[in-house]
Each structure stands twice: as structure tokens, then as C-alpha cells.
Design a protein around this motif. Structure first.
Motif, PDB file in Angstrom:
ATOM      1  N   PHE A 201       4.653  -3.346   1.321  1.00 56.75           N
ATOM      2  CA  PHE A 201       4.397  -3.588  -0.085  1.00 56.75           C
ATOM      3  C   PHE A 201       5.510  -3.018  -0.961  1.00 56.75           C
ATOM      4  CE2 PHE A 201       0.037  -3.830   1.573  1.00 56.75           C
ATOM      5  CZ  PHE A 201      -0.353  -5.044   1.024  1.00 56.75           C
ATOM      6  N   LEU A 202       5.902  -1.783  -0.673  1.00 58.32           N
ATOM      7  CA  LEU A 202       6.914  -1.139  -1.507  1.00 58.32           C
ATOM      8  C   LEU A 202       8.232  -1.908  -1.466  1.00 58.32           C
ATOM      9  CD1 LEU A 202       7.682   1.176  -3.364  1.00 58.32           C
ATOM     10  CD2 LEU A 202       8.256   2.521  -1.335  1.00 58.32           C
ATOM     11  N   GLY A 203       8.640  -2.367  -0.294  1.00 62.17           N
ATOM     12  CA  GLY A 203       9.884  -3.124  -0.179  1.00 62.17           C
ATOM     13  C   GLY A 203       9.852  -4.403  -0.993  1.00 62.17           C
ATOM     14  N   SER A 204       8.732  -5.105  -0.951  1.00 60.05           N
ATOM     15  CA  SER A 204       8.602  -6.342  -1.719  1.00 60.05           C
ATOM     16  C   SER A 204       8.627  -6.073  -3.213  1.00 60.05           C
ATOM     17  CB  SER A 204       7.312  -7.061  -1.347  1.00 60.05           C
ATOM     18  OG  SER A 204       7.360  -7.466   0.000  1.00 60.05           O
ATOM     19  N   LEU A 205       8.004  -4.983  -3.630  1.00 60.90           N
ATOM     20  CA  LEU A 205       8.013  -4.637  -5.049  1.00 60.90           C
ATOM     21  C   LEU A 205       9.424  -4.241  -5.505  1.00 60.90           C
ATOM     22  CD1 LEU A 205       4.695  -2.629  -5.084  1.00 60.90           C
ATOM     23  CD2 LEU A 205       5.133  -4.703  -6.405  1.00 60.90           C
ATOM     24  N   MET A 206      10.113  -3.462  -4.685  1.00 61.40           N
ATOM     25  CA  MET A 206      11.455  -3.015  -5.045  1.00 61.40           C
ATOM     26  C   MET A 206      12.448  -4.174  -5.065  1.00 61.40           C
ATOM     27  SD  MET A 206      10.962   0.099  -5.741  1.00 61.40           S
ATOM     28  CE  MET A 206      12.648   0.527  -6.046  1.00 61.40           C
ATOM     29  N   SER A 207      12.199  -5.196  -4.257  1.00 64.18           N
ATOM     30  CA  SER A 207      13.116  -6.342  -4.236  1.00 64.18           C
ATOM     31  C   SER A 207      13.020  -7.191  -5.506  1.00 64.18           C
ATOM     32  CB  SER A 207      12.841  -7.217  -3.009  1.00 64.18           C
ATOM     33  OG  SER A 207      11.604  -7.891  -3.147  1.00 64.18           O
ATOM     34  N   GLN A 208      12.080  -6.864  -6.380  1.00 62.43           N
ATOM     35  CA  GLN A 208      11.951  -7.578  -7.648  1.00 62.43           C
ATOM     36  C   GLN A 208      12.932  -7.057  -8.700  1.00 62.43           C
ATOM     37  OE1 GLN A 208      10.024 -10.309  -7.705  1.00 62.43           O
ATOM     38  NE2 GLN A 208       9.623  -9.739  -5.575  1.00 62.43           N
ATOM     39  N   GLY A 209      13.751  -6.076  -8.304  1.00 69.93           N
ATOM     40  CA  GLY A 209      14.774  -5.561  -9.208  1.00 69.93           C
ATOM     41  C   GLY A 209      14.277  -4.499 -10.161  1.00 69.93           C
ATOM     42  N   ILE A 210      13.204  -3.823  -9.806  1.00 68.35           N
ATOM     43  CA  ILE A 210      12.682  -2.776 -10.686  1.00 68.35           C
ATOM     44  C   ILE A 210      13.002  -1.409 -10.091  1.00 68.35           C
ATOM     45  CG2 ILE A 210      10.842  -4.231 -11.581  1.00 68.35           C
ATOM     46  CD1 ILE A 210       8.918  -2.797  -9.693  1.00 68.35           C
ATOM     47  N   LYS A 211      12.904  -0.383 -10.900  1.00 66.77           N
ATOM     48  CA  LYS A 211      13.160   0.975 -10.449  1.00 66.77           C
ATOM     49  C   LYS A 211      11.861   1.589  -9.933  1.00 66.77           C
ATOM     50  CE  LYS A 211      17.048   1.844 -13.444  1.00 66.77           C
ATOM     51  NZ  LYS A 211      17.647   2.704 -14.448  1.00 66.77           N
ATOM     52  N   ARG A 212      12.000   2.508  -8.994  1.00 64.90           N
ATOM     53  CA  ARG A 212      10.837   3.152  -8.379  1.00 64.90           C
ATOM     54  C   ARG A 212      10.004   3.903  -9.418  1.00 64.90           C
ATOM     55  NH1 ARG A 212       6.560   4.186  -6.532  1.00 64.90           N
ATOM     56  NH2 ARG A 212       6.128   5.381  -4.662  1.00 64.90           N
ATOM     57  N   GLU A 213      10.624   4.348 -10.493  1.00 65.77           N
ATOM     58  CA  GLU A 213       9.929   5.136 -11.513  1.00 65.77           C
ATOM     59  C   GLU A 213       8.838   4.360 -12.237  1.00 65.77           C
ATOM     60  OE1 GLU A 213      13.467   5.038 -11.468  1.00 65.77           O
ATOM     61  OE2 GLU A 213      13.469   6.876 -10.277  1.00 65.77           O
ATOM     62  N   VAL A 214       8.896   3.026 -12.235  1.00 64.67           N
ATOM     63  CA  VAL A 214       7.870   2.249 -12.931  1.00 64.67           C
ATOM     64  C   VAL A 214       6.647   2.023 -12.053  1.00 64.67           C
ATOM     65  CG1 VAL A 214       9.581   1.086 -14.361  1.00 64.67           C
ATOM     66  CG2 VAL A 214       8.731  -0.047 -12.318  1.00 64.67           C
ATOM     67  N   LEU A 215       6.755   2.357 -10.769  1.00 63.58           N
ATOM     68  CA  LEU A 215       5.640   2.197  -9.845  1.00 63.58           C
ATOM     69  C   LEU A 215       4.943   3.523  -9.628  1.00 63.58           C
ATOM     70  CD1 LEU A 215       7.278   0.009  -7.062  1.00 63.58           C
ATOM     71  CD2 LEU A 215       5.708  -0.748  -8.836  1.00 63.58           C
ATOM     72  N   GLY A 216       3.636   3.453  -9.535  1.00 66.96           N
ATOM     73  CA  GLY A 216       2.856   4.641  -9.185  1.00 66.96           C
ATOM     74  C   GLY A 216       2.405   4.516  -7.744  1.00 66.96           C
ATOM     75  N   ASP A 217       1.168   4.882  -7.500  1.00 67.23           N
ATOM     76  CA  ASP A 217       0.626   4.841  -6.147  1.00 67.23           C
ATOM     77  C   ASP A 217       0.381   3.413  -5.685  1.00 67.23           C
ATOM     78  OD1 ASP A 217       0.602   7.570  -5.924  1.00 67.23           O
ATOM     79  OD2 ASP A 217      -1.494   7.790  -6.498  1.00 67.23           O
ATOM     80  N   LEU A 218       0.516   3.209  -4.386  1.00 68.44           N
ATOM     81  CA  LEU A 218       0.121   1.971  -3.728  1.00 68.44           C
ATOM     82  C   LEU A 218      -1.113   2.312  -2.908  1.00 68.44           C
ATOM     83  CD1 LEU A 218       3.483   1.886  -3.778  1.00 68.44           C
ATOM     84  CD2 LEU A 218       2.968  -0.301  -2.775  1.00 68.44           C
ATOM     85  N   LEU A 219      -2.196   1.603  -3.132  1.00 64.24           N
ATOM     86  CA  LEU A 219      -3.464   1.900  -2.478  1.00 64.24           C
ATOM     87  C   LEU A 219      -3.869   0.727  -1.598  1.00 64.24           C
ATOM     88  CD1 LEU A 219      -5.133   3.310  -5.709  1.00 64.24           C
ATOM     89  CD2 LEU A 219      -4.104   4.625  -3.875  1.00 64.24           C
ATOM     90  N   PRO A 220      -3.365   0.678  -0.359  1.00 70.50           N
ATOM     91  CA  PRO A 220      -3.657  -0.469   0.509  1.00 70.50           C
ATOM     92  C   PRO A 220      -5.094  -0.464   1.017  1.00 70.50           C
ATOM     93  CG  PRO A 220      -2.348   1.147   1.685  1.00 70.50           C
ATOM     94  CD  PRO A 220      -2.494   1.646   0.275  1.00 70.50           C
ATOM     95  N   GLN A 221      -5.678  -1.646   1.082  1.00 69.78           N
ATOM     96  CA  GLN A 221      -6.997  -1.877   1.655  1.00 69.78           C
ATOM     97  C   GLN A 221      -6.812  -2.824   2.830  1.00 69.78           C
ATOM     98  OE1 GLN A 221      -9.798  -0.362   0.453  1.00 69.78           O
ATOM     99  NE2 GLN A 221      -8.610   0.640  -1.148  1.00 69.78           N
ATOM    100  N   THR A 222      -7.895  -3.291   3.411  1.00 76.06           N
ATOM    101  CA  THR A 222      -7.803  -4.195   4.552  1.00 76.06           C
ATOM    102  C   THR A 222      -7.134  -5.514   4.180  1.00 76.06           C
ATOM    103  OG1 THR A 222      -9.811  -3.229   5.445  1.00 76.06           O
ATOM    104  CG2 THR A 222      -9.112  -5.317   6.382  1.00 76.06           C
ATOM    105  N   ASN A 223      -7.568  -6.140   3.096  1.00 80.20           N
ATOM    106  CA  ASN A 223      -7.029  -7.453   2.708  1.00 80.20           C
ATOM    107  C   ASN A 223      -6.380  -7.460   1.342  1.00 80.20           C
ATOM    108  OD1 ASN A 223      -7.888  -8.818   5.076  1.00 80.20           O
ATOM    109  ND2 ASN A 223      -9.973  -8.827   4.275  1.00 80.20           N
ATOM    110  N   SER A 224      -6.087  -6.292   0.797  1.00 82.03           N
ATOM    111  CA  SER A 224      -5.488  -6.241  -0.534  1.00 82.03           C
ATOM    112  C   SER A 224      -4.757  -4.913  -0.705  1.00 82.03           C
ATOM    113  CB  SER A 224      -6.573  -6.379  -1.608  1.00 82.03           C
ATOM    114  OG  SER A 224      -7.440  -5.255  -1.581  1.00 82.03           O
ATOM    115  N   CYS A 225      -4.088  -4.797  -1.835  1.00 84.10           N
ATOM    116  CA  CYS A 225      -3.410  -3.544  -2.170  1.00 84.10           C
ATOM    117  C   CYS A 225      -3.414  -3.402  -3.686  1.00 84.10           C
ATOM    118  CB  CYS A 225      -1.976  -3.548  -1.642  1.00 84.10           C
ATOM    119  SG  CYS A 225      -1.088  -2.019  -2.000  1.00 84.10           S
ATOM    120  N   ASP A 226      -3.965  -2.307  -4.176  1.00 86.54           N
ATOM    121  CA  ASP A 226      -3.910  -2.015  -5.603  1.00 86.54           C
ATOM    122  C   ASP A 226      -2.629  -1.226  -5.857  1.00 86.54           C
ATOM    123  OD1 ASP A 226      -6.362  -3.221  -5.858  1.00 86.54           O
ATOM    124  OD2 ASP A 226      -7.498  -1.363  -6.013  1.00 86.54           O
TER     125      ASP A 226
END
Length: 152
Positions: free
Chosen positions: A1-26
């Protein structure tokens, strides 16, 4: 998830926690970035995903899995507790601390003789995180019995 989010050209500072579930991720992000990510994030790896904004009350926090470790240590020094929790020799644990890889309650420390107390959270980069759950007191042989919770 983190790699896909970072590939959108954003900085890590704009992201908080990633909360993965079985079929989703908040994903917690800055409010200004949510519309952008909702439009841009279409794949995670080779898997197509759908995104939508949810309110903070809808966020599903996964249950933290822990392993309880009951052990004894000679003293409540940071290096002794790290050695006990991660099954290392005390000198190797001290090397992690000297290298600046250890944190007590989210504060980096470089002193292996730092005293820890019940409730402290110890993080060691590359090894994981533990909580000093209980300090039970001294055993008959003069060692200190404690219970650690290692986050899995």
C-alpha cells in the motif's frame, strides 16, 4: 500500500497510519490530499482498487497482536530488557542502543544503562517494538521478573 501511495508523487509527511484489513486498508491522510488520492490511486501492485473517503469515525483500527514474554533480568537497564525481549545477547542489544536504533517512549536514546519502568514502549529499528507490561519484583535469586508484550 505504501509503495502505491508514494508512487503518486506525494511526500510521506502527508500520509499518516495505514490500517490494513483483510479486504481493505484505511489510510489516514491530510484532508487536502484525500480528493487527489481518491482520483489517482487505482492500483495497488497489480490489483485494481476502489477508493473512497470515509469519516474518522468509520476508520477500522485493527486489533494489535502481541506475544507475551515472561522472563527475568538482572536489572531494568534498557539493554537487558531489549536482550530479553528480542532474544539477543546484552552486548548486541547495547550495540543497537549505541547506534541510535533504540527508542523509549518514542524518544531516541543512546545510553544502554537507561532505566525502564512498567508501561514503557521500547522500539528497536530492525527488530520491532515491545511494551514493559509488568514488573513483578525480585525473584529468590535476586533477579527482576517482568512480563513483556512484543508487538507482532
Amino acid at each position: 500500500f505504501l509503495g502505491s501511495l508514494m508512487s503518486q508523487g506525494i511526500k510521506r509527511e502527508v500520509l499518516g497510519d495505514l490500517l490494513p484489513q483483510t479486504n481493505s486498508c484505511d489510510v489516514l491522510v491530510l484532508r487536502e490530499m484525500a480528493p487527489y488520492l481518491s482520483l489517482q490511486l487505482t492500483h495497488v501492485g497489480h490489483t485494481k482498487v476502489q477508493t473512497r473517503q470515509i469519516s474518522l469515525s468509520e476508520v477500522q483500527v485493527p486489533e494489535q497482536k502481541v506475544k507475551r514474554i515472561a522472563d527475568t533480568v538482572a536489572s531494568l537497564r534498557l539493554d537487558s530488557v531489549i536482550a530479553s525481549g528480542f532474544q539477543l545477547g546484552r552486548s548486541k542489544a547495547a550495540a543497537y542502543v549505541h547506534a541510535g536504533k533504540a527508542e523509549v517512549n518514542h524518544m531516541t536514546t543512546i545510553k544502554p544503562d537507561t532505566q525502564v519502568v512498567e508501561g514503557d514502549i521500547i522500539s528497536v529499528r530492525g527488530l520491532g517494538r515491545l511494551r514493559v507490561s509488568e514488573v513483578k519484583g525480585q525473584t529468590k535469586k535476586g533477579r527482576i521478573a517482568l512480563v513483556l508484550e512484543k508487538f507482532l
